[in-house]
Design an enzyme around this catalytic site. Sequence first.
Site, PDB file in Angstrom:
ATOM      1  CB  THR A 135      -0.908   0.013   1.247  1.00 30.14           C
ATOM      2  OG1 THR A 135      -1.575  -1.248   1.338  1.00 30.14           O
ATOM      3  CG2 THR A 135      -1.939   1.134   1.151  1.00 30.14           C
ATOM      4  CE  LYS A 215      -5.001  -1.474   1.301  1.00 31.76           C
ATOM      5  NZ  LYS A 215      -5.510  -2.527   2.149  1.00 31.76           N
ATOM      6  CE  LYS A 293       1.931   2.109   4.153  1.00 27.38           C
ATOM      7  NZ  LYS A 293       2.420   0.837   3.669  1.00 27.38           N
TER       8      LYS A 293
HETATM    9  P1  NAD Z   1       5.926  -6.239   7.171  1.00 26.63           P
HETATM   10  O1  NAD Z   1       6.704  -5.124   7.740  1.00 26.63           O
HETATM   11  O2  NAD Z   1       5.472  -7.341   8.056  1.00 26.63           O
HETATM   12  O3  NAD Z   1       6.783  -6.923   5.987  1.00 26.63           O
HETATM   13  C1  NAD Z   1       7.541  -6.217   5.056  1.00 26.63           C
HETATM   14  C2  NAD Z   1       8.730  -7.102   4.663  1.00 26.63           C
HETATM   15  O4  NAD Z   1       9.427  -6.448   3.616  1.00 26.63           O
HETATM   16  C3  NAD Z   1       9.723  -7.328   5.811  1.00 26.63           C
HETATM   17  O5  NAD Z   1      10.023  -8.705   5.907  1.00 26.63           O
HETATM   18  C4  NAD Z   1      10.937  -6.511   5.391  1.00 26.63           C
HETATM   19  O6  NAD Z   1      12.172  -7.069   5.837  1.00 26.63           O
HETATM   20  C5  NAD Z   1      10.823  -6.568   3.873  1.00 26.63           C
HETATM   21  N1  NAD Z   1      11.488  -5.469   3.190  1.00 26.63           N
HETATM   22  C6  NAD Z   1      11.502  -4.155   3.502  1.00 26.63           C
HETATM   23  N2  NAD Z   1      12.191  -3.465   2.572  1.00 26.63           N
HETATM   24  C7  NAD Z   1      12.609  -4.366   1.651  1.00 26.63           C
HETATM   25  C8  NAD Z   1      13.367  -4.269   0.458  1.00 26.63           C
HETATM   26  N3  NAD Z   1      13.831  -3.100   0.023  1.00 26.63           N
HETATM   27  N4  NAD Z   1      13.615  -5.398  -0.232  1.00 26.63           N
HETATM   28  C9  NAD Z   1      13.151  -6.589   0.214  1.00 26.63           C
HETATM   29  N5  NAD Z   1      12.425  -6.751   1.329  1.00 26.63           N
HETATM   30  C10 NAD Z   1      12.171  -5.649   2.046  1.00 26.63           C
HETATM   31  O7  NAD Z   1       4.693  -5.568   6.404  1.00 26.63           O
HETATM   32  P2  NAD Z   1       3.318  -6.268   5.959  1.00 26.63           P
HETATM   33  O8  NAD Z   1       2.332  -6.158   7.053  1.00 26.63           O
HETATM   34  O9  NAD Z   1       3.614  -7.585   5.341  1.00 26.63           O
HETATM   35  O10 NAD Z   1       2.828  -5.211   4.841  1.00 26.63           O
HETATM   36  C11 NAD Z   1       3.481  -5.109   3.598  1.00 26.63           C
HETATM   37  C12 NAD Z   1       2.716  -4.103   2.755  1.00 26.63           C
HETATM   38  O11 NAD Z   1       1.366  -4.536   2.606  1.00 26.63           O
HETATM   39  C13 NAD Z   1       2.637  -2.694   3.350  1.00 26.63           C
HETATM   40  O12 NAD Z   1       2.700  -1.740   2.323  1.00 26.63           O
HETATM   41  C14 NAD Z   1       1.274  -2.683   4.039  1.00 26.63           C
HETATM   42  O13 NAD Z   1       0.727  -1.384   4.164  1.00 26.63           O
HETATM   43  C15 NAD Z   1       0.473  -3.544   3.084  1.00 26.63           C
HETATM   44  N6  NAD Z   1      -0.686  -4.221   3.679  1.00 26.63           N
HETATM   45  C16 NAD Z   1      -0.602  -4.777   4.926  1.00 26.63           C
HETATM   46  C17 NAD Z   1      -1.711  -5.403   5.462  1.00 26.63           C
HETATM   47  C18 NAD Z   1      -1.664  -6.034   6.845  1.00 26.63           C
HETATM   48  O14 NAD Z   1      -2.723  -6.357   7.395  1.00 26.63           O
HETATM   49  N7  NAD Z   1      -0.491  -6.241   7.425  1.00 26.63           N
HETATM   50  C19 NAD Z   1      -2.906  -5.492   4.733  1.00 26.63           C
HETATM   51  C20 NAD Z   1      -2.959  -4.957   3.443  1.00 26.63           C
HETATM   52  C21 NAD Z   1      -1.822  -4.316   2.928  1.00 26.63           C
END
Ligand code: NAD
Length: 362
Positions: A135, A215, A293
Amino acid sequence: MLRSFGLARNFSTSSRVLVNYGFVGLGQMGQHMARHIYEKLEPVDKLFVYDTVGAASDTFVRTNKDAFPDHAHQLFKVDQLTDLVSTVEEPLDYVVTMVPEGSHVSGVVSALVEAYKQVTPSKNFHPTVFLDSSTIDIQTSREIHEYVKQQVPEFDFIDTPVSGGVAGARKGTLSFMLSRGSMDDISPKLLTLLKKMGANIFPCGASHGTGLAAKLSNNYLLAVTNLAVADSFQLAKSFGLDLKAYAKLVSVSTGKCWAAVDNCPIPGAYPSEKQLPADIGYEGGFTTKLTRKDLVLATSCAEKNNRPLFLGDVGRFWYNKACESEKLANRDLGVFYEWLEDIDTKKSDEKVGVTEKATVKA
Ligand code: NAD
């Protein structure tokens, strides 16, 4: 000597069965999405995974190979991001990114595109489609899309954000929103990939960024209805109503919404049907921090669009304030109901101040 990819592209047009997938970002969401791809790989497909935290890739590979050994020879982790280009014999058909912020998406995509530009094209060189399910803000996503199209016109970069949270990712029931005019504009191969990870596919419009627009609009609604739900249940409480009975009434009345019903903040409102975050101290679920966020992204994009929003300032104020406390920031957004009780009894002057601030701004 390496030839410039841009000068001598030679894409194969032959149909082939093999599909190479890349997955970047194995966090809360990504680890489950990548697992679904892995479990549903066709016999000749391959999956390559990368996360900046090496332990995340190691754990992913080990646990999934153990749990599903039949596909073990088709799963690979890479130690450096650009190994997704340099060590993979055939180019990746799809690279899914699931990382926190727009700057991470931009860094990943530009590093891969630059690496692709350095490789010697071969007859097997297939174009890569980047799918970004993170997102992020619409402007950054558009800039990445333009950059990709400029650098390698045969490549594509599509915004494919998701809804459904960690539970949806785990179960493989996510909803995907993507910038395509209709289902007919989604290639069968892409549809196959999306259906491995999710249950619902929503084409949101032909121009790039419409998936993110949908979204952010939806999550703005979630953020503000969550505030209204906390208000409504505290109001009912102040009237002396039985809150479990009131919750049932709302579930079939005009106040019905996800925050009031599916994520009802009243502990024990649905004891026999499901366990909600409210039943376990608002742990798990969709955190206040992530809601903030998305609200900030939505309201910032609205400002850039000159789109006034009734509840933008009020919403931002309260989510910013909640995130000053780790305890609130890291718990499910339903915790606002409990928090409001605290504000009402101990800091009523603060609440009045905000109401005035919002009025002045309006
Ligand atoms: P998270 O922080 O749990 O996971 C992110 C992962 O990306 C981590 O493992 C981190 O080490 C890795 N990472 C960061 N920078 C990186 C890079 N440059 N190269 C490779 N890996 C990298 O986050 P999440 O909860 O999995 O969310 C991920 C995305 O999805 C976000 O943008 C969030 O807003 C979106 N999202 C999350 C949810 C939710 O419920 N958690 C729901 C919908 C959307």
